[in-house]
Every structure is written in structure tokens, then in C-alpha cells.
Design a protein around this motif. Sequence first.
Motif, PDB file in Angstrom:
ATOM      1  N   MET A 182       0.648  -1.772  -0.027  1.00  0.00           N
ATOM      2  CA  MET A 182      -0.020   0.110  -0.460  1.00  0.00           C
ATOM      3  C   MET A 182       0.999   1.956   0.018  1.00  0.00           C
ATOM      4  SD  MET A 182      -2.948  -1.352   2.722  1.00  0.00           S
ATOM      5  CE  MET A 182      -4.153  -0.068   2.283  1.00  0.00           C
ATOM      6  N   GLU A 183       2.283   1.000  -0.343  1.00  0.00           N
ATOM      7  CA  GLU A 183       3.201   2.109   0.219  1.00  0.00           C
ATOM      8  C   GLU A 183       3.195   2.882   1.182  1.00  0.00           C
ATOM      9  OE1 GLU A 183       3.375   3.639  -3.861  1.00  0.00           O
ATOM     10  OE2 GLU A 183       3.864   1.905  -4.790  1.00  0.00           O
ATOM     11  N   ARG A 184       2.626   2.932   2.255  1.00  0.00           N
ATOM     12  CA  ARG A 184       1.803   3.211   3.105  1.00  0.00           C
ATOM     13  C   ARG A 184       2.643   2.589   4.952  1.00  0.00           C
ATOM     14  NH1 ARG A 184      -4.318   3.085   3.491  1.00  0.00           N
ATOM     15  NH2 ARG A 184      -4.523   4.962   2.105  1.00  0.00           N
ATOM     16  N   GLN A 185       3.367   4.024   6.027  1.00  0.00           N
ATOM     17  CA  GLN A 185       3.802   3.621   6.854  1.00  0.00           C
ATOM     18  C   GLN A 185       3.266   4.728   8.094  1.00  0.00           C
ATOM     19  OE1 GLN A 185       8.348   3.945   7.759  1.00  0.00           O
ATOM     20  NE2 GLN A 185       7.262   6.001   7.458  1.00  0.00           N
ATOM     21  N   VAL A 186       3.238   4.002   9.143  1.00  0.00           N
ATOM     22  CA  VAL A 186       2.808   4.773  10.417  1.00  0.00           C
ATOM     23  C   VAL A 186       4.502   4.421  11.449  1.00  0.00           C
ATOM     24  CG1 VAL A 186       0.623   5.118  11.959  1.00  0.00           C
ATOM     25  CG2 VAL A 186       0.314   4.348  10.109  1.00  0.00           C
ATOM     26  N   ARG A 187       4.188   6.275  12.406  1.00  0.00           N
ATOM     27  CA  ARG A 187       4.775   5.922  12.822  1.00  0.00           C
ATOM     28  C   ARG A 187       4.751   6.101  14.152  1.00  0.00           C
ATOM     29  NH1 ARG A 187       9.108   8.852  13.912  1.00  0.00           N
ATOM     30  NH2 ARG A 187       8.635  10.024  12.901  1.00  0.00           N
ATOM     31  N   ILE A 188       4.515   5.769  15.292  1.00  0.00           N
ATOM     32  CA  ILE A 188       4.137   6.038  16.384  1.00  0.00           C
ATOM     33  C   ILE A 188       4.920   6.255  18.247  1.00  0.00           C
ATOM     34  CG2 ILE A 188       2.197   5.262  18.228  1.00  0.00           C
ATOM     35  CD1 ILE A 188       1.357   3.398  15.931  1.00  0.00           C
ATOM     36  N   GLU A 189       5.576   7.556  18.636  1.00  0.00           N
ATOM     37  CA  GLU A 189       5.414   7.271  19.647  1.00  0.00           C
ATOM     38  C   GLU A 189       4.591   8.000  21.154  1.00  0.00           C
ATOM     39  OE1 GLU A 189       8.954  10.887  18.875  1.00  0.00           O
ATOM     40  OE2 GLU A 189       8.903  10.107  16.918  1.00  0.00           O
ATOM     41  N   GLY A 190       5.663   6.815  22.342  1.00  0.00           N
ATOM     42  CA  GLY A 190       4.460   7.614  23.109  1.00  0.00           C
ATOM     43  C   GLY A 190       5.875   6.877  24.254  1.00  0.00           C
ATOM     44  N   THR A 191       4.872   6.937  25.029  1.00  0.00           N
ATOM     45  CA  THR A 191       5.075   5.957  27.194  1.00  0.00           C
ATOM     46  C   THR A 191       3.880   4.486  26.927  1.00  0.00           C
ATOM     47  OG1 THR A 191       3.095   7.431  27.908  1.00  0.00           O
ATOM     48  CG2 THR A 191       4.990   8.379  27.870  1.00  0.00           C
ATOM     49  N   PRO A 248       0.032   6.788  22.948  1.00  0.00           N
ATOM     50  CA  PRO A 248       0.846   7.371  21.697  1.00  0.00           C
ATOM     51  C   PRO A 248       0.654   9.075  22.286  1.00  0.00           C
ATOM     52  CG  PRO A 248      -1.588   7.192  21.037  1.00  0.00           C
ATOM     53  CD  PRO A 248      -1.215   6.444  21.769  1.00  0.00           C
ATOM     54  N   ARG A 249       1.368   9.594  21.714  1.00  0.00           N
ATOM     55  CA  ARG A 249       2.207  11.746  22.021  1.00  0.00           C
ATOM     56  C   ARG A 249       2.435  12.012  20.855  1.00  0.00           C
ATOM     57  NH1 ARG A 249       0.083  13.984  26.229  1.00  0.00           N
ATOM     58  NH2 ARG A 249       0.987  15.466  25.598  1.00  0.00           N
ATOM     59  N   LEU A 250       2.997  11.491  20.027  1.00  0.00           N
ATOM     60  CA  LEU A 250       3.134  11.371  18.224  1.00  0.00           C
ATOM     61  C   LEU A 250       2.661  10.778  17.607  1.00  0.00           C
ATOM     62  CD1 LEU A 250       5.891  13.378  16.734  1.00  0.00           C
ATOM     63  CD2 LEU A 250       5.261  11.616  15.800  1.00  0.00           C
ATOM     64  N   ILE A 251       1.789   9.985  16.100  1.00  0.00           N
ATOM     65  CA  ILE A 251       1.759   9.320  15.383  1.00  0.00           C
ATOM     66  C   ILE A 251       1.627   9.935  14.116  1.00  0.00           C
ATOM     67  CG2 ILE A 251       0.079   8.479  14.300  1.00  0.00           C
ATOM     68  CD1 ILE A 251      -1.523   8.612  17.192  1.00  0.00           C
ATOM     69  N   GLU A 252       2.235   9.193  13.017  1.00  0.00           N
ATOM     70  CA  GLU A 252       2.410  10.076  12.310  1.00  0.00           C
ATOM     71  C   GLU A 252       2.583   9.436  10.663  1.00  0.00           C
ATOM     72  OE1 GLU A 252       6.342  11.008   8.570  1.00  0.00           O
ATOM     73  OE2 GLU A 252       6.662  11.193  10.868  1.00  0.00           O
ATOM     74  N   PHE A 253       1.543   9.644   9.380  1.00  0.00           N
ATOM     75  CA  PHE A 253       0.790   8.750   8.939  1.00  0.00           C
ATOM     76  C   PHE A 253       1.442   9.138   7.375  1.00  0.00           C
ATOM     77  CE2 PHE A 253      -2.402   8.870  11.377  1.00  0.00           C
ATOM     78  CZ  PHE A 253      -2.808   7.424  11.650  1.00  0.00           C
ATOM     79  N   TRP A 254       2.729   8.177   6.576  1.00  0.00           N
ATOM     80  CA  TRP A 254       3.697   8.480   5.628  1.00  0.00           C
ATOM     81  C   TRP A 254       2.634   7.762   4.630  1.00  0.00           C
ATOM     82  CZ3 TRP A 254       6.387   4.963   2.516  1.00  0.00           C
ATOM     83  CH2 TRP A 254       6.727   5.864   2.029  1.00  0.00           C
TER      84      TRP A 254
END
Length: 215
Positions: free
Chosen positions: A104-113, A181-187
Amino acid sequence: MNQDELENERKDYTAATLTENSTKADPMKQFEVWFDEAQEAKVPERSAMTLATATTDGRPSARIVLLKGVHDTGFVFYTNYLSRKGKEITKNPIGALTFFWPSMERQVRIEGTLEKITKEQSEKYFHSRPKNSQIGAVVSPQSQEIDSRDLLEKKWNELSAEYENKEVPKPSFWGGYILKPRLIEFWQGRPSRLHDRIVYKKIDNKTWKKTRLAP
């Protein structure tokens, strides 16, 4: 390895686009949309995610784990609390997740505690697993050095016989974590490496700020 071939290995991404207006205000809802679309697209192992943790002095480690729950508050997975990742989480409960769905040519990055879920939640999931997997969790001293595989298999066979007609008790060293999560990025991959990146940052307990990042 042929270095020239590796340097010239490229793929142009053309499957889809991603805009601020096409994404939801809540990143957890947006993740659900993409996760459902990954199922519809029959992405192999759509729940496989890279979990990154680190020691207190900043030495990172990463491995693949499986997503086993998505809630408004975060992402759930299960493991051995005494494993390397479990020990790192105890001392430094900050982590990151990455999903990559190449088709799907997709990536999701997640940062948190990271924090443990309740014992009751872990018990419920543990007993929903195949019995062989339950026994495997009991038998394996995850991340510790062992003399041979034969020892693991011998212990597994012994416990399999012992619990043939009985419920396997969840070991105290096994259970679930939730990454809040504190940050979520959709690529989304795009042609000419001008990829779409939409990032959400949590600015208080309820509010997310959505912006576009340069690729």
C-alpha cells in the motif's frame, strides 16, 4: 552483495495520496481507517509492528511484535516482562512503534509512553491463545541464554502432558503493555520521493495538532 545493484534499487510510489483534508482530526480514528484498508487489501501480517525501546543511557533495540488491540488510549501488545524489551520498559517506559505496509506504500510511526495493562486483561488474552502457545510462553525464558533447543522442547513436552486436561495458568512474568501515543505520523509514498507525511502531536490530554512534514 552487489553494491551497484543495491545503490540502483529503486521504486517509484504511485498508489495513493494523503492530504490534511483527507485525514481525520483524531489520529486513532485515522489509524483505524488505514488498518481496515490494510485488511481489505489483504496485506500480509498487517498487525506486525516494530517496537523500539531503549536503555536509560540511550542504547536502542528494536524487534517485531504483533498488535493485539487498538483503543482510544493506545496500542496493545503482549510479551514476557523479563525479556530484554520488558526490562528496558521497566527502567525507561518510552517507546516507538512502526508499521510498514509495502503493497500500500504506507508507513505509520508512533511515539509514546508504555505501561502494563491490567492483570485481568492479560489473563483474558492469555487464555484466548492456542494452548500450545500458552505452554510456549510458560516454557521460554525469553531473551536469556540457553544451552540448547532440546531443553526447551523437553520442557514443552513435559508441560504439555501435565496440562493436557487442565487450564494453563498465566505466568506472572507474562502480560500486556499499552503504548499511549504522544505523536503519530502517517506516511504515504509518492513519486519522485516527494512523499506525503501528516503528523499529529498531542498538545494536551484530549487535543491533537495536525501538520504536514516535508519528505
